[in-house]
Write a protein that holds these residues in place. Sequence first.
Motif, mmCIF file in Angstrom:
data_model
loop_
_atom_site.group_PDB
_atom_site.id
_atom_site.type_symbol
_atom_site.label_atom_id
_atom_site.label_comp_id
_atom_site.label_asym_id
_atom_site.label_seq_id
_atom_site.Cartn_x
_atom_site.Cartn_y
_atom_site.Cartn_z
ATOM 1 N N GLY A 264 0.833 -1.208 0.000
ATOM 2 C CA GLY A 264 0.000 0.000 0.000
ATOM 3 C C GLY A 264 0.858 1.244 0.000
ATOM 4 N N TRP A 265 1.918 1.223 0.789
ATOM 5 C CA TRP A 265 2.851 2.347 0.805
ATOM 6 C C TRP A 265 3.479 2.505 -0.572
ATOM 7 C CZ3 TRP A 265 7.883 3.073 -0.418
ATOM 8 C CH2 TRP A 265 8.467 4.279 -0.024
ATOM 9 N N LEU A 266 3.844 1.397 -1.200
ATOM 10 C CA LEU A 266 4.445 1.438 -2.535
ATOM 11 C C LEU A 266 3.467 2.057 -3.540
ATOM 12 C CD1 LEU A 266 6.742 0.700 -4.462
ATOM 13 C CD2 LEU A 266 5.672 -1.555 -4.721
ATOM 14 N N TRP A 267 2.178 1.696 -3.440
ATOM 15 C CA TRP A 267 1.178 2.274 -4.341
ATOM 16 C C TRP A 267 1.088 3.796 -4.144
ATOM 17 C CZ3 TRP A 267 -1.221 1.932 -8.641
ATOM 18 C CH2 TRP A 267 -2.312 2.759 -8.895
ATOM 19 N N GLU A 268 1.033 4.221 -2.886
ATOM 20 C CA GLU A 268 0.936 5.651 -2.607
ATOM 21 C C GLU A 268 2.157 6.394 -3.150
ATOM 22 O OE1 GLU A 268 0.292 5.630 1.602
ATOM 23 O OE2 GLU A 268 -1.780 4.937 1.374
ATOM 24 N N ARG A 269 3.324 5.799 -3.011
ATOM 25 C CA ARG A 269 4.559 6.392 -3.524
ATOM 26 C C ARG A 269 4.508 6.476 -5.051
ATOM 27 N NH1 ARG A 269 9.636 4.264 -5.099
ATOM 28 N NH2 ARG A 269 11.343 5.679 -4.665
ATOM 29 N N ALA A 270 4.048 5.408 -5.707
ATOM 30 C CA ALA A 270 3.951 5.404 -7.162
ATOM 31 C C ALA A 270 2.972 6.468 -7.645
ATOM 32 C CB ALA A 270 3.540 4.022 -7.658
ATOM 33 N N GLU A 271 1.864 6.629 -6.923
ATOM 34 C CA GLU A 271 0.870 7.647 -7.272
ATOM 35 C C GLU A 271 1.441 9.048 -7.128
ATOM 36 O OE1 GLU A 271 -2.780 7.435 -8.301
ATOM 37 O OE2 GLU A 271 -1.435 5.925 -9.138
ATOM 38 N N GLU A 272 2.201 9.283 -6.059
ATOM 39 C CA GLU A 272 2.833 10.592 -5.853
ATOM 40 C C GLU A 272 3.815 10.901 -6.971
ATOM 41 O OE1 GLU A 272 4.630 10.432 -1.983
ATOM 42 O OE2 GLU A 272 2.682 10.438 -0.949
ATOM 43 N N GLN A 273 4.586 9.889 -7.382
ATOM 44 C CA GLN A 273 5.572 10.092 -8.425
ATOM 45 C C GLN A 273 4.924 10.350 -9.783
ATOM 46 O OE1 GLN A 273 8.122 6.661 -8.113
ATOM 47 N NE2 GLN A 273 9.443 7.648 -6.597
#
Length: 161
Positions: free
Chosen positions: A149-158
């Motif tokens: 989930g953290w990885l998804w949020e990071r990918a979305e931010e990027q």
Amino acid sequence: MMELTNAVTKTFRMDDEAWRRHANPWSVWTRFAAIPLMLLAIWSRAWIGWWCLAPIAAVVVWLFLNPSAFPPVEPRSWAARGIYGERVWAHDKSSVPPDHRAVLRVLVVLGLAGFGLVTWGLIALEFWPTLFGATVVVMAQLWRIDRFGWLWERAEEQSAA
């Protein structure tokens, strides 16, 4: 490792739509609910002998059908964001920061240790190793979903930047 991920993705026909269905919280939580059902089905060999294969097969069929059994969702819930993050990881492991890769490796080791305890407990029909092992497997999987989930949020931010 990438070959295994690709094989699983192909086996379950995980295209974009399948990932969105797989991320449905009902899909996530019913897969977790299948864990005690599978343990009980395997344990039932002590009571019903070879007939235990019927409930085992039912759980296996459910786990195979589960990723496509629910409607697709957007990544709003904790569970959905975790599965969307798993999709990011499945498509591009290099997108996972090194510290997260290290944690994911630890979680795989914990999950395997838990699975080993479950296996021993089910072979020996010992309740406590089975329960403790299943708890370790579930906790490792929950932590893994949280990391994804953290990885998804990071990918979305990027992607928004």
